[in-house]
Write an enzyme that holds these catalytic residues in place. Structure first.
Site, PDB file in Angstrom:
ATOM      1  N   TYR A 144       0.866  -1.179   0.000  1.00 12.35           N
ATOM      2  CA  TYR A 144       0.000   0.000   0.000  1.00 12.35           C
ATOM      3  C   TYR A 144       0.896   1.220   0.000  1.00 12.35           C
ATOM      4  O   TYR A 144       1.809   1.330   0.824  1.00 12.35           O
ATOM      5  CB  TYR A 144      -0.879  -0.029   1.258  1.00 12.35           C
ATOM      6  CG  TYR A 144      -1.813   1.156   1.412  1.00 12.35           C
ATOM      7  CD1 TYR A 144      -2.918   1.314   0.574  1.00 12.35           C
ATOM      8  CD2 TYR A 144      -1.594   2.114   2.403  1.00 12.35           C
ATOM      9  CE1 TYR A 144      -3.776   2.388   0.724  1.00 12.35           C
ATOM     10  CE2 TYR A 144      -2.457   3.192   2.556  1.00 12.35           C
ATOM     11  CZ  TYR A 144      -3.541   3.323   1.720  1.00 12.35           C
ATOM     12  OH  TYR A 144      -4.394   4.390   1.872  1.00 12.35           O
ATOM     13  N   ASP A 239       9.408   2.562  -0.400  1.00 12.50           N
ATOM     14  CA  ASP A 239       8.412   3.272   0.388  1.00 12.50           C
ATOM     15  C   ASP A 239       8.684   2.935   1.853  1.00 12.50           C
ATOM     16  O   ASP A 239       8.338   1.859   2.333  1.00 12.50           O
ATOM     17  CB  ASP A 239       7.006   2.837  -0.041  1.00 12.50           C
ATOM     18  CG  ASP A 239       5.919   3.575   0.724  1.00 12.50           C
ATOM     19  OD1 ASP A 239       6.242   4.197   1.762  1.00 12.50           O
ATOM     20  OD2 ASP A 239       4.757   3.529   0.294  1.00 12.50           O
ATOM     21  N   LYS A 267       4.445   9.661   8.027  1.00 17.66           N
ATOM     22  CA  LYS A 267       4.079  10.092   9.389  1.00 17.66           C
ATOM     23  C   LYS A 267       5.228  10.088  10.416  1.00 17.66           C
ATOM     24  O   LYS A 267       5.244  10.931  11.318  1.00 17.66           O
ATOM     25  CB  LYS A 267       2.935   9.223   9.884  1.00 17.66           C
ATOM     26  CG  LYS A 267       3.126   7.735   9.543  1.00 17.66           C
ATOM     27  CD  LYS A 267       1.776   7.051   9.348  1.00 17.66           C
ATOM     28  CE  LYS A 267       1.923   5.769   8.556  1.00 17.66           C
ATOM     29  NZ  LYS A 267       0.726   5.420   7.815  1.00 17.66           N
TER      30      LYS A 267
HETATM   31  N1  HOZ Z   1      -2.114   0.766   6.609  1.00 12.60           N
HETATM   32  C1  HOZ Z   1      -2.305   2.147   6.959  1.00 12.60           C
HETATM   33  C2  HOZ Z   1      -1.007   2.687   7.417  1.00 12.60           C
HETATM   34  N2  HOZ Z   1      -0.036   2.641   6.425  1.00 12.60           N
HETATM   35  C3  HOZ Z   1      -3.381   2.219   7.969  1.00 12.60           C
HETATM   36  C4  HOZ Z   1      -3.729   3.581   8.409  1.00 12.60           C
HETATM   37  C5  HOZ Z   1      -4.831   4.193   7.629  1.00 12.60           C
HETATM   38  O1  HOZ Z   1      -4.955   3.958   6.424  1.00 12.60           O
HETATM   39  O2  HOZ Z   1      -5.574   4.920   8.266  1.00 12.60           O
END
Ligand code: HOZ
Length: 431
Positions: A144, A239, A267
């Site tokens: 992702y 990433d 983040k």
């Molecule tokens: N997998 C996401 C963090 N890389 C979860 C957080 C989100 O999408 O709110």
């Protein structure tokens, strides 16, 4: 456990916010039940609106490496905010954090701050395309990279559990430039590159995948991608939104010894505030506007409050490398406790772990890509998640997310996590 206030807030939220949440994974749809609304957090614990306390195993999906409301970060934010939360013009803090990121991350000579990991990955792909003059890129099933159009194809994380790995709204024109390969399958990648000779601008990968649960690269896989990119003039992008500064001070690339051409960060570099960044080799980053022709901009990019928080946390990690030993030993103790319980109870669940990231998959098969992750029994995970929640352990509300351990877990916290896991597994067996 009383969660009346959370329930009431959720029902109010649903009237005004799609699905009642501002990011889909939070809705608990993959595990059943209603989301918990939080009021405060300090150190290893979060407190919900009803006053229940939980040991936090998500840590804001990574950034709270030093735990919640760290005093140094808090102080830096207060100082910065007193001098205005935004200039919309350059400031010293942007220079300080850029110098530090370039010092810490092996692949980064130049870095551009943005406001989220999604922005970082979208921008990195644009730069790679501008640099190579090619359109296509390869991503991996289950990885992702935020919710940019080109990435919502076989995307992991919430996109997967909400049943929309290929989101409506992504045009077929956009999708056709995204090529897909299974994680850990170098031969498949080589074949795709061969079939699209001279057309692939970039290969983007989470060097340790965290969005299909925690999935580690097999020996030689990242090295193979590196060699392929070198041979074919393809930009290799790591990433590291989740692994950067977490798996080592220089991220997964330092820990695993494979250096990409570009890196995306998120983040973590804001210490919990909304930030992202992308960076890489000078010759590639020189394509970014205003130095070069690839346009990318942002009014709040590099805003002083986020820079102050991020810089303070990163500087601490830079000056205190022993933190990584603590993160690793906390995580190893938890995983050892899980393994012991599984052995005693005759369960053979798969546990993947590296540094302070880990996942327990409800399957006895090895998990090394999206297909094998899908062997996990998600219904059983939902049951387990709620049992752990009731015992005061806040896990990621999906089988397909990694857990993040902080450095501030006490021995008592670790003992509580191991006991809650043991009791929850026993409850599952009993039922
Ligand atoms: N997998 C996401 C963090 N890389 C979860 C957080 C989100 O999408 O709110």
């Amino acid at each position: 456990m009383k969660i009346e206030k959370s329930k009431s807030l959720f029902s109010r939220a649903k009237n005004f916010i799609p699905g009642g949440v501002n990011s889909p994974v939070r809705a608990f749809k993959a595990v059943g039940g209603d989301p918990i609304f939080f009021k405060s957090a300090k150190g290893s614990k979060m407190v919900d609106e009803d006053g229940n306390s939980y040991i936090d195993m998500i840590n804001s999906w990574g950034p709270m490496i030093l735990g919640h409301a760290n005093e140094m970060v808090e102080e830096a934010v207060i100082q910065a905010i007193q001098h205005s939360p935004s200039f919309g013009a350059p400031g010293e803090r942007e220079v300080l954090i850029a110098e530090l990121i370039c010092e810490m991350v092996p692949s980064i000579d130049r870095v551009r701050m943005v406001n989220s990991g999604t922005e970082a990955t979208m921008s990195a792909i644009r730069v790679a395309r501008g640099y190579t003059g090619r359109d296509k890129f390869i991503k991996f099933e289950g990885c992702y990279h935020g919710h940019g159009d080109s990435f919502l194809i076989a995307a992991g994380s919430g996109a997967m559990t909400m049943g929309t790995p290929d989101s409506p709204g992504v045009t077929s024109g956009t999708a056709q430039d995204t090529l897909l390969a299974p994680f850990n399958d170098l031969e498949a990648v080589q074949k795709i590159v061969e079939e699209n000779k001279g057309e692939v601008a970039a290969i983007i990968i989470e060097p340790v995948a965290g969005n299909m649960g925690c999935v580690l690269p097999k020996a030689g896989f990242l090295e193979g991608l590196r060699a392929l990119c070198d041979a074919e003039g393809i930009v290799l992008i790591f990433d590291e939104v989740m692994t950067g500064f977490r798996l080592a001070k220089g991220g997964a690339q330092e820990r695993l010894g494979v250096i990409p051409d570009m890196t995306t960060l998120g983040k973590i570099i804001g210490g919990g505030l909304p930030v992202g960044a992308y960076g890489g080799k000078k010759e590639i980053m020189d394509f970014v506007s205003p130095e070069g022709p690839v346009y990318q901009a942002g009014t709040l990019s590099g805003n002083p409050v986020a820079m102050a928080a991020g810089y303070t946390m990163l500087k601490y990690l830079f000056d205190h490398p022993e933190t990584y030993g603590k993160l690793e030993s906390n995580t190893k103790k938890i995983v050892a406790g899980y393994k012991e319980s599984c052995e005693v109870l005759g369960l053979n669940y798969t546990i993947n772990q590296i540094g302070s990231m880990y996942s327990m998959f409800f399957t006895d098969k090895e998990v090394f890509d999206l297909n094998t992750a899908k062997h996990a029994d998600t219904q059983l995970f939902g049951k387990y998640f709620n049992l752990m929640l009731n015992r005061g352990i806040y896990l990621a509300p999906s089988q397909f997310e990694t857990l993040f351990v902080s450095s501030v877990l006490s021995d008592q916290d670790i003992e509580d996590i191991i006991r809650a896991n043991d009791d929850s597994l026993r409850d599952i067996i009993a039922s």
